[in-house]
Design a protein around this motif. Structure first.
Motif, mmCIF file in Angstrom:
data_model
loop_
_atom_site.group_PDB
_atom_site.id
_atom_site.type_symbol
_atom_site.label_atom_id
_atom_site.label_comp_id
_atom_site.label_asym_id
_atom_site.label_seq_id
_atom_site.Cartn_x
_atom_site.Cartn_y
_atom_site.Cartn_z
ATOM 1 N N GLY A 1 0.900 -1.233 0.098
ATOM 2 C CA GLY A 1 0.131 -0.168 0.104
ATOM 3 C C GLY A 1 0.759 1.355 -0.045
ATOM 4 N N GLY B 1 -2.372 -5.805 8.044
ATOM 5 C CA GLY B 1 -3.319 -4.941 8.251
ATOM 6 C C GLY B 1 -2.579 -3.752 8.421
ATOM 7 N N LYS B 2 -3.407 -2.582 8.144
ATOM 8 C CA LYS B 2 -3.152 -1.175 8.304
ATOM 9 C C LYS B 2 -2.459 -0.698 9.355
ATOM 10 C CE LYS B 2 -5.066 3.436 7.441
ATOM 11 N NZ LYS B 2 -6.120 4.272 7.192
ATOM 12 N N GLU C 1 -1.069 -3.611 3.580
ATOM 13 C CA GLU C 1 -1.797 -2.382 3.629
ATOM 14 C C GLU C 1 -1.125 -0.880 4.112
ATOM 15 O OE1 GLU C 1 -5.122 -3.297 6.114
ATOM 16 O OE2 GLU C 1 -5.991 -4.848 4.556
ATOM 17 N N ASP C 2 -1.751 -0.029 3.856
ATOM 18 C CA ASP C 2 -0.970 1.363 4.044
ATOM 19 C C ASP C 2 -0.544 1.555 5.392
ATOM 20 O OD1 ASP C 2 -2.412 1.873 1.518
ATOM 21 O OD2 ASP C 2 -4.026 3.136 2.125
ATOM 22 N N VAL D 1 -0.480 -9.092 0.810
ATOM 23 C CA VAL D 1 -0.990 -7.849 0.753
ATOM 24 C C VAL D 1 -0.288 -6.983 2.345
ATOM 25 C CG1 VAL D 1 -2.932 -6.205 1.067
ATOM 26 C CG2 VAL D 1 -3.014 -8.377 -0.429
ATOM 27 N N THR E 1 -1.863 -11.437 4.796
ATOM 28 C CA THR E 1 -2.195 -10.113 4.764
ATOM 29 C C THR E 1 -1.726 -9.106 6.011
ATOM 30 O OG1 THR E 1 -3.991 -10.282 3.255
ATOM 31 C CG2 THR E 1 -4.267 -8.285 4.542
#
Length: 204
Positions: free
Chosen positions: A106, A162-163, A144-145, A142, A160
């Motif tokens: 991200g 997480g943000k 995230e930001d 993934v 993944t």
């Protein structure tokens, strides 16, 4: 049927096209692909920078995109041979990182040094066949930001993060990381979470 589908559906043609793009037994594309094809197909945002001493093994049949002001530092390797590599705006890929797609990162993410994030795995179930001859399995990563991935970390396929999460140095991330968490260890486990009511990071 598109040209891409025709090539994929014909094993002989697919092998020939693959040879045109990549020398036999190698991962990096031929120079004509690097110089004349990739700059047209792959997107690089304004201000994005790839340092000179990097290995960019990107091919035209998968995406390689960099957002604005993104940076890939020296001695890193980027490979999109089996999946897209997407890097967001204002994201730093530090020195000596290895990104093997499918990987999506991200915006405003920091990858420190010597990190491996690989969406690729080798099948090993058949003990009568060398692992190198068995099929490749892919599962997207993934990030995230606003995350920070500290030095010497490993992110395995299918994960993944997480943000606004932090992966501590040397961690091996094998499971999803919730947003606003800090993980550490091998395998990585959550050691802190952000408490929005208390407005501080809390140990778990």
């Amino acid at each position: 049927m598109s040209i891409k589908d025709k090539v994929k559906g014909n094993p002989v043609l697919k092998k020939f096209v693959h040879w045109l793009l990549i020398p036999t037994g190698e991962a990096r594309p031929r120079l004509w692909v690097k110089w004349f094809v990739n700059p047209i197909l792959h997107k690089k945002g304004r201000g994005a920078t790839i340092k000179w001493r990097t290995r960019i093994d990107v091919l035209p049949f998968n995406k390689f995109n960099m957002g604005k002001n993104a940076v890939i530092e020296d001695f890193s390797t980027i490979n999109n041979g089996v999946g897209d590599v997407i890097i967001g705006d204002d994201t730093l890929i530090g020195m000596s990182n290895v990104l093997i797609g499918p990987v999506t990162i991200g915006n405003n993410v920091i990858f420190a040094q010597n990190i491996v994030a690989s969406g690729l795995n080798h099948e090993y179930s058949d003990v009568n066949v060398p692992i190198s001859k068995q099929k490749i399995v892919v599962s997207p990563i993934v990030v995230e930001d606003d995350c920070w991935i500290a030095a010497n970390s490993v992110i395995t396929s299918g994960v993944t993060i997480g943000k606004h999460s932090v992966v501590a140095g040397g961690a091996v991330v094998t499971k999803n990381v919730p947003p606003y968490s800090v993980v550490a260890g091998n395998p990585a486990k959550v050691i802190k979470k952000y408490d929005f009511e208390a407005q501080q990071w809390v140990k778990v």
